[in-house]
Design a protein around this motif. Structure first.
Motif, short mmCIF file in Angstrom:
data_model
loop_
_atom_site.label_atom_id
_atom_site.label_comp_id
_atom_site.label_asym_id
_atom_site.label_seq_id
_atom_site.Cartn_x
_atom_site.Cartn_y
_atom_site.Cartn_z
N LEU A 181 -44.58 102.05 13.66
CA LEU A 181 -45.44 102.27 12.50
C LEU A 181 -45.20 103.69 12.01
O LEU A 181 -45.28 104.64 12.78
N ALA A 182 -44.89 103.82 10.73
CA ALA A 182 -44.66 105.13 10.14
C ALA A 182 -45.72 105.39 9.08
O ALA A 182 -46.05 104.50 8.28
N ILE A 183 -46.25 106.59 9.08
CA ILE A 183 -47.23 107.00 8.07
C ILE A 183 -46.46 107.71 6.97
O ILE A 183 -45.70 108.63 7.23
N LEU A 184 -46.65 107.25 5.73
CA LEU A 184 -45.86 107.76 4.62
C LEU A 184 -46.53 108.90 3.86
O LEU A 184 -45.87 109.81 3.40
N ASP A 185 -47.82 108.83 3.68
CA ASP A 185 -48.49 109.73 2.74
C ASP A 185 -49.42 110.69 3.46
O ASP A 185 -50.50 110.31 3.90
N PHE A 186 -48.99 111.93 3.57
CA PHE A 186 -49.88 112.97 4.09
C PHE A 186 -50.32 113.88 2.95
O PHE A 186 -51.09 114.79 3.17
N GLY A 187 -49.81 113.64 1.74
CA GLY A 187 -50.11 114.44 0.55
C GLY A 187 -51.46 115.11 0.54
O GLY A 187 -51.70 116.07 1.25
N ASN A 188 -52.38 114.61 -0.24
CA ASN A 188 -53.69 115.22 -0.39
C ASN A 188 -54.61 114.98 0.80
O ASN A 188 -55.63 115.62 0.91
N VAL A 189 -54.24 114.05 1.69
CA VAL A 189 -55.14 113.79 2.80
C VAL A 189 -55.28 115.00 3.70
O VAL A 189 -56.32 115.20 4.32
N LEU A 190 -54.26 115.85 3.76
CA LEU A 190 -54.39 117.07 4.57
C LEU A 190 -55.45 117.99 3.98
O LEU A 190 -56.23 118.59 4.70
#
Length: 176
Positions: A33-42
């Motif tokens: 399982l790969a997480i793609l979106d760390f954009g604004n969630v950080l």
């Protein structure tokens, strides 16, 4: 991040992404399982890491829930920050026992709906010195999304049932 069974990744690494909708996840060709979106969630605090005490406390609380040891769960909740230190636990115990009995009704732990359980626990905050810690609110959000995705693929999916072998193994290894 490697794919783990059930909620093992959260309880092993302590790391989790609280916005795991299908647009943020992909399955790699080798089954990880790969997480793609760390954009604004950080920036929004939707990615966090639990402390070891929080991880072990959650493992113990889940084991106590599965075994309906509500006296132990109340103590776990103090350790996990749901109940402040020094609070008289006697009045809270029957209320929590009722909430957990309802959650376990009709099939035990494997049929727990985490969104409903979180809602019921949130109601307790109005009458008792009980709170939902911010880290746990994010966990409930993530589990709710992942559980919903899993239920689309398998209407009989039960997150606690899937996590139970891991919880049992972790509980035994921690006590050894």
């Amino acid at each position: 991040m490697k794919k783990k069974e059930g909620s093992a990744a959260l309880l092993d690494t302590g790391f989790f992404h609280a916005d795991p909708h299908p647009g943020n996840l992909i399955r790699t060709p080798d089954g990880k399982l790969a997480i793609l979106d760390f954009g604004n969630v950080l920036d929004l605090g939707l990615v966090t890491k639990l402390t070891d005490d929080q991880k072990y406390g959650m493992i113990e609380a889940i084991a106590h829930l599965i075994h309906r040891d509500y006296g132990a769960i109340v103590k776990d909740f103090v350790k996990l920050g749901f109940i402040p230190e020094g609070v008289n636990l006697e009045p809270i115990l029957p209320v929590l026992a009722k909430v957990f009995d309802q959650a376990l009704e009709g099939g035990g732990a494997k049929n727990i709906n985490f969104q409903e359980l979180a809602s019921d626990l949130a109601q307790i905050t109005f009458d008792y010195p009980f709170r939902i810690p911010p880290y746990f609110a994010l966990i409930i959000r993530a589990i709710g999304v992942l559980e919903g995705i899993a239920l689309v693929g398998d209407p009989d999916f039960a997150i606690v049932e899937e996590a139970y072998p891991y919880i049992a193994q972790k509980t035994i290894s921690e006590r050894a």
